[in-house]
Design a protein around this motif. Sequence first.
Motif, short mmCIF file in Angstrom:
data_model
loop_
_atom_site.label_atom_id
_atom_site.label_comp_id
_atom_site.label_asym_id
_atom_site.label_seq_id
_atom_site.Cartn_x
_atom_site.Cartn_y
_atom_site.Cartn_z
N UNK B 63 25.95 44.11 36.40
CA UNK B 63 27.02 44.89 36.68
C UNK B 63 28.17 43.97 37.28
N UNK B 64 29.42 44.19 36.81
CA UNK B 64 30.50 43.54 37.36
C UNK B 64 31.00 43.90 38.77
N UNK B 65 31.60 43.12 39.53
CA UNK B 65 31.90 43.47 40.79
C UNK B 65 33.52 43.99 40.55
N UNK B 66 33.59 44.76 41.60
CA UNK B 66 35.01 45.58 41.86
C UNK B 66 35.25 46.59 40.61
N UNK B 67 34.26 47.10 39.82
CA UNK B 67 34.40 48.00 38.67
C UNK B 67 33.53 49.16 38.69
N UNK B 122 40.66 40.58 44.51
CA UNK B 122 39.62 41.03 44.06
C UNK B 122 39.49 41.48 42.33
N UNK B 123 40.94 41.59 41.97
CA UNK B 123 41.22 41.66 40.46
C UNK B 123 40.71 40.41 39.92
N UNK B 124 41.22 39.24 40.49
CA UNK B 124 40.91 37.94 39.98
C UNK B 124 39.42 37.76 39.64
N UNK B 125 38.47 38.17 40.69
CA UNK B 125 37.08 38.14 40.99
C UNK B 125 36.49 39.02 39.55
N UNK B 130 34.89 39.11 33.96
CA UNK B 130 34.92 39.97 32.55
C UNK B 130 35.25 38.55 31.44
N UNK B 131 36.23 38.07 31.66
CA UNK B 131 36.81 37.14 30.79
C UNK B 131 35.88 35.94 30.60
N UNK B 157 38.33 48.92 40.22
CA UNK B 157 38.95 49.23 38.80
C UNK B 157 38.11 50.38 38.25
N UNK B 158 38.82 50.98 37.68
CA UNK B 158 38.17 52.11 36.75
C UNK B 158 37.21 51.70 35.62
#
Lengths: 169, 663
Positions: B63-67, B122-125, B130-131, B157-158
């Motif tokens: 699982x990805x963080x902040x998502x 958090x978006x950068x994390x 993801x990228x 993030x949704x």
Amino acid sequence: MAQKQAPPPQQGKQEEKKSSAVMALMLTGFIGAAFVYRPALVMVMMAGLIPTFAAWLTDAHKLRDLRVRIIFAFNVAGILPYADEVGSGDSGFNQAIELVTNLETYMVIYSFAAMGSFVVFIAPFVAAFFLQIMANSRIAVINSQQNSLLDKWGNQLKGEGKDDGDKKK
Amino acid sequence: MAQLLPQRYKIDFQQKLPELNTVAGDAYAVRGDSPTGAKVYAVVHSKAFPGRPEIIAHQRKNPMPNLANVIDRGVIDFSTGHDETVERMVSIIEKPAGKPLASGTTCVRMSEKELKENFLKPALVLLANMHGRDLIHRAISPYWIFTADKDNESITFGECATASPGADQPDLFEPIERLLIPFFARGRASAAADIYALGMTAFCLYIGEVPDLGEDPDKSFHERISRGTYWLISSGRNTPTSMETFFKGVLTDDAEERWTLNDIAQWLDGSSNIKRARKLNVLFARPVKYQGSNYTDRRLLVKKFAENPEKAAAYLRSSEFSLWVAQFLSNEAFSDRMESLLNVQMSDGFDGDPIVDQAMVTRVSAFLDPYGPLHYRGLTLSYDAIPEFLAVCYQENDLEGISKVEDLLGSGLYDVLIEIVGTSNYTAHKSAGMISRKIGAVKNNKVGQGLERFLYEIRPDLPCLSGHFKGVWVSDLTSIILAMENILQDKKRARTILDPHVAAYLAVKMDMFNRLFLTHSGMGFPDGQKAANFVEIFGALQLELNLGPLPNLAKAFAESLKTMVRSLKLEERRDKVAKQLMEIADSGEIGRLLTELQIGQLKKLDDREFAAAKMRYTALEAEKKRLSLGVKASDPRALLEGYRWISYVAFIILGLAGFAVFS
């Protein structure tokens, strides 16, 4: 009844020759035996068997030997009663001469030979009659066998391919 | 089927969560927590949007963080509310704790510090995560980012896995090259699209509102192109220099010039000297006059061309194209190869074939705007969204759309376009490799091939979109066989069961079907020996997949095999085998149709016995014919038999006479 196949031409000729040889052997043997038995009888036989010799020489039928054999048998049957009358020794020759010079002898002997010829004439008709009876009987058997096959396999057996095995109507 | 998911999660279909809906499907509450203790909700998918399997696979493994990660999936029986229950794919997703950051044009306002700490970091994390896995979010907007607590100090993030890439994005959050494209055909894009959406979201959070560019997407497209997106949304606002640098960097319309995650990280660390070279070449050397207007931007001219390709074709043919290029694109090399690819022939008017003309306009448009979408016969879609576009066309039965895509791929135009845009369009180039490998099926009109095959090859995660499976979610061999079993309750449908979708789906899922279809035609199960081949595979699958009895399929196959049985010539055998066939079909065990009856061997035996019987019958017939002719005295046989028997009689008479004389 299985159909008999006609023999190949070469084989037919060989059989013909063989049959002719048998006939010649039979005649020779018969006359030879007569000569040993009572030499004077040969004279009667030579005169009595003229119809057989004539038939043998003149018949052009391909079953000549069979035909001649029949005539021969009847011919000989006509001679037999006289065979006993011909004695041995010199008297035998006299008796033989007497017989061969008697018209009645010829009438009897040649009547037998004629009977043989008649039998030769009617034999095919008689045979055809019986063969026809046998053929009719065989046809009935064949029909029965064919019906049995059709019951089992359907009309397609007759080469009617698209009926998907419909039974014989 | 597949009631496993409902056993794990109690989905409350009475409690809808409209704020979490996506174009892929509606969201519903899930009672209780997930096995891991997280709050979750469910999205019930519509058929053409099965989601983004590459993202789901990663999320379920790691699982990805902040998502909001998708943590589980499965097929459920879903009541549509019209006394109808259908099968649907459901994704179970981690539920964001708070509300979206924006609603309408109102948005949570953040100071520069809050923006950096609570949003960008958090978006950068998340995006780095993801990228780094070559995944693009494509659903970043303040409407789809949620507060994780009351103080807006942490965000979630949704989810980005249920819908097609960019499908839920408002136009403002899409880069210019992905605008004016149907929402389901925007394409995966590259990391730069996420950076743009991130920048736009940050801008909204910074100013506390979502800029309104009006209702007319055409107009906002023109304005964004003519003024530049950042300049358009920032006009009349005072933005501190440091923030302006950031916004200019992330909101530039040139994807190559746009900042990267590293640039943002550097900026967050205090660097202020981040510059990237501008690469986008979208302007003409001098304005092009077309239909009474002057065009300085190629993208606008391409859009105008797309509105009326016939007129555009006439315009392009009206002059020597190489001279036109030299005149208006003087700073670009125009190779002979490119000239031959574009193949613009000068003439007085239309070429005569509108499709040829439209293809020519498409090629020239790709040449003028290689970064933009593909325009062809009224279609506008991203190069990397062809499968998604096609899936929707099939699901909506859009025959025109299907025909256009078929023409685009099958005519070879797609390959030419990819060569024209070259590496300028990174995403087109990247997706082209996979599409080109599968494109051969499009030109093949055999059963199990065609455009459907292309679609299922390239998107194996798609459910089978056959019209047969309206209420069924067919996602693998098990489900397609069970669905076929269900459909075949109506025996008449056996004639059309192998429609192009079903055939292509089976061929993709199992190579043995692929080989069977090479010799098959029509949409029903084949007859005879070919049916036996199908029975063999389905029988093996039934056992291997442990599918239980399949009486309807077995009966359909039994019907197909009946042609073999009908070809048995012995009626008794035929009836017996037909009866056994139906008895076995009733048991639903497909494999037994072959293994138990051994129809092939029976057929050989039958053929042998029939040949013998036929020979016997023919011989009897010949004999009967011969005997029926009648026997004459002149017949050789009558002569021979007559003479032979009479000769015996004659010698018997002779013997009797001899006996009488000498005794």
